[in-house]
Design a protein around this motif. Structure first.
Motif, PDB file in Angstrom:
ATOM      1  N   PRO A 219       0.831  -1.207   0.000  1.00 11.86           N
ATOM      2  CA  PRO A 219       0.000   0.000   0.000  1.00 11.86           C
ATOM      3  C   PRO A 219       0.867   1.259   0.000  1.00 11.86           C
ATOM      4  CG  PRO A 219      -0.781  -1.575   1.631  1.00 11.86           C
ATOM      5  CD  PRO A 219       0.533  -2.087   1.138  1.00 11.86           C
ATOM      6  N   PRO A 220       0.332   2.368  -0.501  1.00 12.07           N
ATOM      7  CA  PRO A 220       1.127   3.603  -0.607  1.00 12.07           C
ATOM      8  C   PRO A 220       1.751   4.053   0.705  1.00 12.07           C
ATOM      9  CG  PRO A 220      -0.890   3.820  -1.877  1.00 12.07           C
ATOM     10  CD  PRO A 220      -0.995   2.521  -1.135  1.00 12.07           C
ATOM     11  N   LYS A 221       1.055   3.890   1.822  1.00 14.07           N
ATOM     12  CA  LYS A 221       1.602   4.349   3.097  1.00 14.07           C
ATOM     13  C   LYS A 221       2.842   3.550   3.493  1.00 14.07           C
ATOM     14  CE  LYS A 221      -2.480   6.447   5.177  1.00 14.07           C
ATOM     15  NZ  LYS A 221      -3.363   6.492   6.366  1.00 14.07           N
ATOM     16  N   ILE A 222       2.796   2.238   3.292  1.00 19.87           N
ATOM     17  CA  ILE A 222       3.955   1.398   3.624  1.00 19.87           C
ATOM     18  C   ILE A 222       5.090   1.659   2.635  1.00 19.87           C
ATOM     19  CG2 ILE A 222       4.774  -0.982   3.784  1.00 19.87           C
ATOM     20  CD1 ILE A 222       2.077  -1.791   4.838  1.00 19.87           C
ATOM     21  N   GLU A 223       4.741   1.777   1.361  1.00 23.87           N
ATOM     22  CA  GLU A 223       5.766   2.077   0.347  1.00 23.87           C
ATOM     23  C   GLU A 223       6.454   3.401   0.635  1.00 23.87           C
ATOM     24  OE1 GLU A 223       7.362   4.350  -2.738  1.00 23.87           O
ATOM     25  OE2 GLU A 223       5.230   4.622  -2.317  1.00 23.87           O
ATOM     26  N   PHE A 224       5.685   4.402   1.065  1.00 19.93           N
ATOM     27  CA  PHE A 224       6.264   5.710   1.365  1.00 19.93           C
ATOM     28  C   PHE A 224       7.252   5.621   2.525  1.00 19.93           C
ATOM     29  CE2 PHE A 224       6.215   9.624   3.899  1.00 19.93           C
ATOM     30  CZ  PHE A 224       6.686  10.522   2.942  1.00 19.93           C
ATOM     31  N   ILE A 225       6.929   4.856   3.558  1.00 16.60           N
ATOM     32  CA  ILE A 225       7.831   4.702   4.697  1.00 16.60           C
ATOM     33  C   ILE A 225       9.158   4.093   4.244  1.00 16.60           C
ATOM     34  CG2 ILE A 225       8.196   3.426   6.846  1.00 16.60           C
ATOM     35  CD1 ILE A 225       5.241   3.774   7.460  1.00 16.60           C
ATOM     36  N   LEU A 226       9.085   3.038   3.414  1.00 14.31           N
ATOM     37  CA  LEU A 226      10.304   2.363   2.960  1.00 14.31           C
ATOM     38  C   LEU A 226      11.128   3.265   2.040  1.00 14.31           C
ATOM     39  CD1 LEU A 226       8.719  -1.121   2.128  1.00 14.31           C
ATOM     40  CD2 LEU A 226      10.158  -0.573   4.102  1.00 14.31           C
ATOM     41  N   THR A 227      10.478   3.868   1.052  1.00  7.72           N
ATOM     42  CA  THR A 227      11.199   4.663   0.054  1.00  7.72           C
ATOM     43  C   THR A 227      11.776   5.934   0.660  1.00  7.72           C
ATOM     44  OG1 THR A 227       9.715   3.806  -1.656  1.00  7.72           O
ATOM     45  CG2 THR A 227      11.040   5.731  -2.216  1.00  7.72           C
ATOM     46  N   SER A 228      11.009   6.615   1.491  1.00  4.68           N
ATOM     47  CA  SER A 228      11.486   7.871   2.076  1.00  4.68           C
ATOM     48  C   SER A 228      12.678   7.637   2.991  1.00  4.68           C
ATOM     49  CB  SER A 228      10.364   8.563   2.839  1.00  4.68           C
ATOM     50  OG  SER A 228       9.891   7.750   3.906  1.00  4.68           O
ATOM     51  N   GLN A 229      12.658   6.558   3.772  1.00  6.03           N
ATOM     52  CA  GLN A 229      13.808   6.293   4.632  1.00  6.03           C
ATOM     53  C   GLN A 229      15.029   5.905   3.807  1.00  6.03           C
ATOM     54  OE1 GLN A 229      13.197   3.483   7.816  1.00  6.03           O
ATOM     55  NE2 GLN A 229      15.186   3.912   8.729  1.00  6.03           N
ATOM     56  N   ALA A 230      14.829   5.162   2.726  1.00  7.34           N
ATOM     57  CA  ALA A 230      15.953   4.788   1.869  1.00  7.34           C
ATOM     58  C   ALA A 230      16.602   6.019   1.247  1.00  7.34           C
ATOM     59  CB  ALA A 230      15.482   3.825   0.776  1.00  7.34           C
ATOM     60  N   LYS A 231      15.802   6.960   0.777  1.00  5.79           N
ATOM     61  CA  LYS A 231      16.345   8.192   0.191  1.00  5.79           C
ATOM     62  C   LYS A 231      17.062   9.038   1.238  1.00  5.79           C
ATOM     63  CE  LYS A 231      12.968   8.627  -3.580  1.00  5.79           C
ATOM     64  NZ  LYS A 231      11.885   9.455  -4.146  1.00  5.79           N
ATOM     65  N   GLU A 232      16.480   9.101   2.423  1.00  7.85           N
ATOM     66  CA  GLU A 232      17.112   9.883   3.493  1.00  7.85           C
ATOM     67  C   GLU A 232      18.423   9.237   3.929  1.00  7.85           C
ATOM     68  OE1 GLU A 232      17.336  13.088   6.284  1.00  7.85           O
ATOM     69  OE2 GLU A 232      16.343  12.729   4.372  1.00  7.85           O
ATOM     70  N   LEU A 233      18.482   7.927   3.906  1.00  4.82           N
ATOM     71  CA  LEU A 233      19.727   7.211   4.223  1.00  4.82           C
ATOM     72  C   LEU A 233      20.842   7.629   3.280  1.00  4.82           C
ATOM     73  CD1 LEU A 233      21.238   4.804   5.646  1.00  4.82           C
ATOM     74  CD2 LEU A 233      20.336   3.360   3.830  1.00  4.82           C
ATOM     75  N   VAL A 234      20.551   7.693   1.973  1.00  9.54           N
ATOM     76  CA  VAL A 234      21.552   8.095   0.976  1.00  9.54           C
ATOM     77  C   VAL A 234      22.002   9.537   1.219  1.00  9.54           C
ATOM     78  CG1 VAL A 234      21.937   8.504  -1.484  1.00  9.54           C
ATOM     79  CG2 VAL A 234      20.699   6.467  -0.744  1.00  9.54           C
ATOM     80  N   ARG A 235      21.046  10.418   1.496  1.00 14.05           N
ATOM     81  CA  ARG A 235      21.386  11.832   1.705  1.00 14.05           C
ATOM     82  C   ARG A 235      22.304  12.010   2.908  1.00 14.05           C
ATOM     83  NH1 ARG A 235      20.299  16.239   4.478  1.00 14.05           N
ATOM     84  NH2 ARG A 235      18.883  15.195   5.927  1.00 14.05           N
ATOM     85  N   ARG A 236      22.008  11.339   3.986  1.00 16.28           N
ATOM     86  CA  ARG A 236      22.818  11.507   5.197  1.00 16.28           C
ATOM     87  C   ARG A 236      24.195  10.881   5.031  1.00 16.28           C
ATOM     88  NH1 ARG A 236      20.233  13.760   9.554  1.00 16.28           N
ATOM     89  NH2 ARG A 236      17.976  13.917   9.362  1.00 16.28           N
ATOM     90  N   MET A 237      24.304   9.832   4.232  1.00 17.70           N
ATOM     91  CA  MET A 237      25.626   9.261   3.980  1.00 17.70           C
ATOM     92  C   MET A 237      26.439  10.186   3.088  1.00 17.70           C
ATOM     93  SD  MET A 237      25.091   5.136   3.756  1.00 17.70           S
ATOM     94  CE  MET A 237      26.858   4.902   3.903  1.00 17.70           C
ATOM     95  N   GLN A 238      25.791  10.906   2.182  1.00 16.33           N
ATOM     96  CA  GLN A 238      26.526  11.898   1.403  1.00 16.33           C
ATOM     97  C   GLN A 238      26.990  13.049   2.304  1.00 16.33           C
ATOM     98  OE1 GLN A 238      24.643  13.270  -2.196  1.00 16.33           O
ATOM     99  NE2 GLN A 238      26.096  14.918  -2.500  1.00 16.33           N
ATOM    100  N   ASP A 239      26.219  13.339   3.342  1.00 13.28           N
ATOM    101  CA  ASP A 239      26.654  14.343   4.321  1.00 13.28           C
ATOM    102  C   ASP A 239      27.941  13.923   5.023  1.00 13.28           C
ATOM    103  OD1 ASP A 239      24.580  16.007   3.756  1.00 13.28           O
ATOM    104  OD2 ASP A 239      23.333  15.384   5.443  1.00 13.28           O
ATOM    105  N   GLY A 240      28.170  12.597   5.112  1.00 18.94           N
ATOM    106  CA  GLY A 240      29.376  12.109   5.761  1.00 18.94           C
ATOM    107  C   GLY A 240      29.113  11.141   6.893  1.00 18.94           C
ATOM    108  N   MET A 241      27.848  10.788   7.133  1.00 20.52           N
ATOM    109  CA  MET A 241      27.514   9.865   8.214  1.00 20.52           C
ATOM    110  C   MET A 241      27.878   8.429   7.854  1.00 20.52           C
ATOM    111  SD  MET A 241      23.878  10.910   9.883  1.00 20.52           S
ATOM    112  CE  MET A 241      23.761  12.262  11.050  1.00 20.52           C
ATOM    113  N   SER A 242      28.151   7.648   8.893  1.00 23.53           N
ATOM    114  CA  SER A 242      28.351   6.213   8.681  1.00 23.53           C
ATOM    115  C   SER A 242      27.005   5.569   8.374  1.00 23.53           C
ATOM    116  CB  SER A 242      28.962   5.577   9.930  1.00 23.53           C
ATOM    117  OG  SER A 242      28.046   5.643  11.008  1.00 23.53           O
TER     118      SER A 242
END
Length: 416
Positions: free
Chosen positions: A138-161
């Motif tokens: 469902p869209p709500k579950i998909e949004f939780i998975l996709t949004s966290q995955a994108k945020e993970l990439v952004r924070r690693m580009q910031d320099g986080m482990s």
């Protein structure tokens, strides 16, 4: 010896600290073939090898993440649920189709030219650009998975482990009214809004003082006689009560904002120091991204509600979709009733990362122990969700009031 008449050029890649073993082996094989393809006895082999090397580096966008890519391919190839991965090295494109039971999640990942950072500032945060293509979640579950995955990439580009970025990318936030158990000194911000608030409070106190004086003032020489008429005194009391109520609501709103700032300030200082994570030291994110998606999607259909221990998601995706019928789709009374019943079984993800049924989470949050510790094995963390207040005291008061009402009803029934 014997070059170029009897022996072709021997190509060896010595940059072992930079080039991964798998890429080193591929380069030596391809470059060696480029040398042997040249007509024997000519001196064009060196040119052919360098041309092949330059073409490979210029056209293969996976060179910066070659080792990560091979690990991702190995991870998917070992999967027994039918997940697949396809790659296009000239476009830097990875197509994933992850399967878990009857559920699937299809997505594409594009590697930026500046990986592990981005070549353009406009694309910052998308070193591994994720796009969901197809899923039966469902869209709500998909949004939780996709949004966290994108945020993970952004924070690693910031320099986080990888671990720190995974924790900070949680889409479920700690509630605004969270109070830290540690009694630390409160920081006071002297902002323009604070100064305006102090001035307003001073004016309000003067206004209340004048109104109370209207209510209590007596005639000189006779304390029993009021200076103002009864209606004036009554209006003054009403005005004081109205001002008091308004000020209480205003103060509660201001306190909530201040608590949120305190919480964000603490999180920034402890887990997200801008001086350390400003993008100057970007971390490779491809392997972390694929690992996150594989782990979350393959585990999700097997997640069990910590309260009732039943599977949180039904095994049939069509039944899960039926739990998310919108209010506009339910038109008849029968459909509305079915929607209310279905809503009780909706999967709800909490701050700790565990998945509950809605009705189970509601009972767990509103009855003792009021979400104090997640009962899931190996978790035990405080349970938060934005649909319920985060302050245990609020739940305790509501529970006490509910119990009191039930006792009153029971006493009344006994009396009758």
């Amino acid at each position: 010896e014997g070059y170029p008449d009897t022996h072709p050029l021997v190509v060896t890649v010595n940059a072992s600290t930079i080039v991964p073993p798998g890429l080193k082996k591929k380069l030596e094989k391809d470059l060696g073939k480029a040398a042997t393809d040249v007509i024997a006895g000519t001196y064009q082999q060196v040119h052919a090898v360098f041309s092949q090397l330059v073409t490979f580096v210029d056209t293969n966008k996976f060179v910066p993440c070659w080792k990560e890519l091979r690990q991702c391919v190995d991870m998917i190839s070992k999967d027994t649920s039918g997940s697949t991965i396809k790659i296009d090295d000239t476009k830097g494109l990875i197509k994933l189709r992850l399967k878990a039971g009857k559920y699937y999640y299809g997505c594409s990942i594009v590697i930026d030219d500046g990986y592990p950072s981005t070549a353009r500032i406009e694309d910052y945060g998308t070193a591994s650009r994720l796009s969901m293509s197809a899923t039966n979640f469902p869209p709500k579950i998909e949004f939780i998975l996709t949004s966290q995955a994108k945020e993970l990439v952004r924070r690693m580009q910031d320099g986080m482990s990888s671990d720190a970025a995974l924790q900070m990318s949680n889409p479920i936030r700690i509630p605004k009214n969270l109070k830290d158990d540690k009694k630390e000194p409160t920081k006071v911000r002297l902002t323009r809004d604070v100064v305006k608030g102090l001035k307003k409070d001073t004016e309000t106190l003067k206004q209340v003082r004048d109104l109370r004086q209207v209510d209590s003032e007596t005639k000189q020489g006779d304390a029993r006689v009021k200076t103002h008429k009864a209606k004036e005194r009554k209006d003054a009391r009403r005005a004081v009560a109205k001002i008091t109520k308004s000020e209480i609501e205003s103060d509660q709103t201001a306190e909530a904002k201040e608590r949120q700032w305190q919480l964000e300030e603490k999180a920034r200082i402890e887990g997200y120091n801008f001086t350390d994570f400003d993008g100057r030291n970007p971390q490779p994110s491809l392997l972390s991204l694929v690992t996150f998606l594989v782990n979350k999607i393959q585990r999700l259909p097997d997640e069990r509600c910590p309260v009732c221990t039943e599977l949180t998601l039904p095994s049939d995706p069509t039944k899960l979709k039926a739990l998310y019928v919108s209010a506009s789709e339910a038109k008849t009374d029968k459909e509305k009733k079915a929607r209310r019943e279905a809503r009780k079984l909706r999967p709800m993800r909490t701050y700790c990362g565990c998945w509950y049924h809605y009705k189970c989470l509601d009972k767990f949050m509103t009855e003792p122990p009021f979400g104090a510790a997640c009962p899931s094995e190996g978790c035990g963390r405080r349970v938060y969700h934005p649909d319920w207040p985060g302050d245990i005291k609020e739940h305790e008061r509501a529970w006490a009031n509910k119990q009191a009402r039930q006792r009153e009803i029971a006493d009344a029934a006994l009396f009758l």
